[in-house]
Scaffold this motif. Structure first.
Motif, PDB file in Angstrom:
ATOM      1  N   GLU A 123      -6.354   0.074   3.905  1.00 23.00           N
ATOM      2  CA  GLU A 123      -5.111   0.232   3.135  1.00 23.00           C
ATOM      3  C   GLU A 123      -4.484  -1.136   2.953  1.00 23.00           C
ATOM      4  O   GLU A 123      -4.860  -2.106   3.623  1.00 23.00           O
ATOM      5  N   GLY A 202     -10.590   3.558  -3.089  1.00 20.62           N
ATOM      6  CA  GLY A 202     -10.762   2.249  -2.448  1.00 20.62           C
ATOM      7  C   GLY A 202     -12.155   1.687  -2.644  1.00 20.62           C
ATOM      8  O   GLY A 202     -12.339   0.475  -2.793  1.00 20.62           O
ATOM      9  N   SER A 206     -11.323   0.108  -6.714  1.00 16.78           N
ATOM     10  CA  SER A 206     -10.929  -1.273  -6.372  1.00 16.78           C
ATOM     11  C   SER A 206     -11.732  -2.274  -7.203  1.00 16.78           C
ATOM     12  O   SER A 206     -11.202  -3.295  -7.653  1.00 16.78           O
ATOM     13  N   ALA A 384      -5.438  -4.191  -3.500  1.00 14.88           N
ATOM     14  CA  ALA A 384      -5.105  -3.148  -2.514  1.00 14.88           C
ATOM     15  C   ALA A 384      -3.733  -2.535  -2.806  1.00 14.88           C
ATOM     16  O   ALA A 384      -3.524  -1.334  -2.588  1.00 14.88           O
TER      17      ALA A 384
END
Ligand SMILES: NC(=O)c1ccc[n+]([C@@H]2O[C@H](COP(=O)([O-])OP(=O)(O)OC[C@H]3O[C@@H](n4cnc5c(N)ncnc54)[C@H](O)[C@@H]3O)[C@@H](O)[C@H]2O)c1
Length: 423
Positions: A123, A202, A206, A384
């Motif tokens: 995270e 993620g 990302s 992020a």
């Protein structure tokens, strides 16, 4: 870092040896190692000779592989030994996401420059902690956002930068990967919140966020949703296979994160006017696309279309009129990015591994005081924050502002020398 002249070099060429440490010998660990090995032949003018010194993995067969096949001089099951090794100058951190924060911070505290895999933690808070430690230690960082380096992508960035597509108005970008399309696809660490953080968000989105930020600049606002297609999968022990493995009749465990994510985004305004808008999507369960990281960029004077599955092809439309309206396909050629380092003439395919060689070059050039075109830990932190805002938006159903991250430039301004801006 040792500097010496070797007999095999042409007169006047200094060769600087850099000791390499590797933490985790999975898919990415192998790829980083091969990239270091290729560097002296692909970029001889850098005068760098990476020496594979010390590798760590908790799986003993992977430690043996690092020594016997990849050529590391020493191996260990404790990554701390790699960081404590005085002959290690730079470290590749290729561990699962759960370990990025711990190992990234430890590498910085050990004074080692590091090349860490995305997404740098589970995270945004973890990415920020790694960034703070790197700043405090003044070490150089590089991130595994490899798709940036594709020659076609570098060329589109150049076209956007000099206004050849006009003002970019909207973008569609996706990462459609089928690695978990099979319902009996293994429950690797990627499917566990404790080990990976989010899922497709993620792991895959990302990459999309980094790519479009590299092309267009930072994202300012997002509105996202996520979904999970398969809620159970057969359990895969850590370090025993890749996340592409399919296990028949295995014991099932719960999938704890998203298989699919989509976001509406607004980019920050630019000097040319309002920021672009667009849609970003990622799926790890999609059937059909295999490694489809792709974008369509639309500007007032042209557009560009690229898909990693056809990495060596770029579709371009330049201008609104004239006899050649519509798209032209441009094949990889020595005018695009670093293509000429790999192939002497046009139309000869480069591959995924070559992108990691370019990434290794950008990392070590920055470490040794050369050009600074590497993706930095601040860039990773900015990505992020977009992912965190998307996660929050998916939970709340509302638009979320993305906090801007000081120092994240996506290569648009020269970064400062190691340590100088961090003192
Ligand atoms: N840039 C890219 O395109 C790309 C592609 C794949 C993976 N990744 C990233 O790379 C990272 C690694 O992914 P992968 O596919 O190589 O994983 P992998 O599962 O192939 O390998 C992970 C390795 O880490 C080892 N490991 C686990 N705990 C450890 C510890 N405490 N100390 C040392 N080693 C330990 C495992 O034994 C295994 O060998 C992830 O963060 C992932 O997001 C990036």
């Amino acid at each position: 870092m040792t500097s010496n002249m070797t007999n095999s070099e042409p007169a006047g060429t200094a060769t600087r040896e850099l000791g390499v440490g590797l933490i985790s010998v999975g898919w990415m660990g192998k790829l980083h190692s091969r990239a270091y090995q290729a560097l002296p032949s692909v970029y001889p003018e850098l005068g760098l000779r990476p020496r594979l010194v010390h590798a760590a993995d908790t799986a003993t067969d992977r430690v043996a592989y690092a020594r016997d096949a990849l050529g590391y001089e020493r191996g260990t099951t404790d990554y701390r030994q790699v960081l404590a090794d005085p002959e290690v100058d730079v470290v590749s951190i290729c561990a699962p996401n759960v370990l990025h924060r711990e190992i990234g911070v430890a590498a910085a505290e050990a004074g080692k420059h590091f090349w860490i895999e995305k997404p740098v933690g589970r995270e945004a808070r973890e990415t920020a902690e790694v960034a703070a430690a790197a700043r405090a230690a003044g070490v150089v960082t590089s991130i595994g956002y490899n798709y940036r380096h594709a020659p076609a992508v570098e060329h589109v960035r150049e076209l956007v930068g000099r206004g050849a597509l006009g003002r970019i108005t909207n973008v569609r970008a996706v990462f459609f990967s089928g690695y978990a399309a099979e319902p009996n696809g293994a429950l690797s660490w990627r499917f566990k919140r404790e080990l990976a953080g989010s899922g497709a968000l993620g792991d895959l989105l990302s990459h999309v966020v980094d790519l479009v930020s590299y092309l267009l600049g930072p994202i300012a606002e997002v509105n996202a949703l996520t979904s999970t297609v398969y809620t159970q999968r057969p359990i895969l022990p850590m370090g025993s296979a890749t996340h592409f493995a399919v296990i028949e009749d295995g014991e099932l465990g719960p999938v704890e994160n998203d298989d699919y994510a989509a976001a509406l985004v607004r980019f920050a305004p630019t000097a040319e006017g309002p920021g672009a808008v667009g849609t970003l999507e990622a799926s790890r369960t999609i059937v059909g696309p295999q490694c489809g990281l792709a974008f369509e960029l639309y500007g007032t004077d042209g557009s560009a279309v690229w898909n990693f599955e056809q990495m060596n092809e770029l579709r371009l439309c330049l201008g609104r009129g004239g006899p050649h309206q519509g798209y032209t396909t441009v094949l990889g050629n020595p005018h695009l990015g670093d293509y000429g380092r790999f192939q002497p003439g046009p139309g000869i395919a480069m591959g995924y591994d070559d992108l990691k060689v370019i990434e290794a070059k950008k990392f070590l050039a920055a470490v040794t005081g050369g050009e600074r075109r590497n993706a930095t830990i601040e860039d990773a932190h900015a990505v992020a924050e977009v992912i965190a805002a998307a996660d929050a938006s998916a939970a709340s159903g509302t638009w979320q502002a993305v906090p801007s991250v000081p120092g994240a430039t996506f290569g648009r301004e020269p970064a400062s020398a190691p340590g100088s801006s961090h003192d």
